[in-house]
Design a protein around this motif. Structure first.
Motif, mmCIF file in Angstrom:
data_model
loop_
_atom_site.group_PDB
_atom_site.id
_atom_site.type_symbol
_atom_site.label_atom_id
_atom_site.label_comp_id
_atom_site.label_asym_id
_atom_site.label_seq_id
_atom_site.Cartn_x
_atom_site.Cartn_y
_atom_site.Cartn_z
ATOM 1 N N ARG A 63 39.202 49.981 41.486
ATOM 2 C CA ARG A 63 39.779 49.647 40.184
ATOM 3 C C ARG A 63 40.150 50.903 39.396
ATOM 4 O O ARG A 63 41.076 50.897 38.591
ATOM 5 N N GLU A 82 42.066 41.578 42.195
ATOM 6 C CA GLU A 82 41.476 40.265 41.924
ATOM 7 C C GLU A 82 41.971 39.228 42.922
ATOM 8 O O GLU A 82 41.216 38.377 43.392
ATOM 9 N N LYS A 102 40.243 40.013 46.223
ATOM 10 C CA LYS A 102 38.819 40.326 46.071
ATOM 11 C C LYS A 102 37.959 39.649 47.132
ATOM 12 O O LYS A 102 36.924 40.177 47.539
#
Length: 205
Positions: free
Chosen positions: A183, A195, A198
């Protein structure tokens, strides 16, 4: 007819399962249902066989990584897939596999392993440039430093002495180490992709 390639394949499986020290030529010949002579027809000695096994094993890793990169839709997805493979190999491989080679056959592993580390680093650099081009990674990112750190973090995730498996699951380590670091050099678009992908970083049990 038992081929050289088949001997290497079966021997590598035995080494990964049991470690190197505990596997003898007699064990290998028994697993192959053949004689020691058949093995020595293809290999000078156990060291020669070990060299072939290590080279094939590492070549398989490189081929697998290439396939992942060629089929993934983004650098972040590819990095997640590659990490999954690294952690899975650590799970099914005997912890003594590399330790035994380093201790008893150091010359066998040195060149092949160093070449594999260099190959992995080049792949990470390729992924970093891909990510920047996509707009997922920051343009001001120092690719060499960032990707060298990722290599180190991947090793850290597999260090059971620092992170005992009973206390730290692979998913927890990945969330706290890899995803947090990822990130840090992502753009806003990159964060959205993290995301989205993920599950690749966390679905590793």
């Amino acid at each position: 007819m038992i081929t050289k390639e088949y001997i290497v394949k079966i021997t590598t499986q035995l080494y990964l399962k049991n470690g190197v020290k505990s596997v003898t030529i007699a064990d290998i010949s028994k697993e192959l249902s053949t004689s020691k002579r058949t093995i020595y027809n293809h290999f000078i000695d156990k060291t020669d066989l070990m060299q072939a096994c290590v080279e094939q094993y590492l070549a398989g890793i490189r081929s697998n990584n290439d396939e992942i990169i060629n089929t993934c839709s983004s650098a972040i997805e590819a990095m997640g897939m590659i990490q999954q493979q690294i952690l899975k190999r650590a799970d099914y491989s005997n912890s003594n596999f590399y330790k035994d080679i380093l201790k008893y056959y150091p010359s066998v592993l040195k060149d092949s392993y160093e070449k594999n580390v260099e190959f992995a680093f080049r792949e990470l650099l390729y992924l970093s440039k891909w990510g920047v081009k996509e707009g997922l990674f920051r343009k001001d990112m120092d690719s060499e430093v960032t990707m060298a750190a990722i290599q180190t973090l991947l090793k850290l995730c597999n260090n059971s002495k620092i992170f005992p498996s009973k206390q730290f699951s692979k998913a927890r380590l990945t969330e706290g180490i890899m995803v947090a670091y990822l990130r840090g050099f992502c753009t806003e678009e990159g964060l959205l992709e993290v995301e989205k992908q993920k599950h690749l970083y966390l679905n590793i049990e």
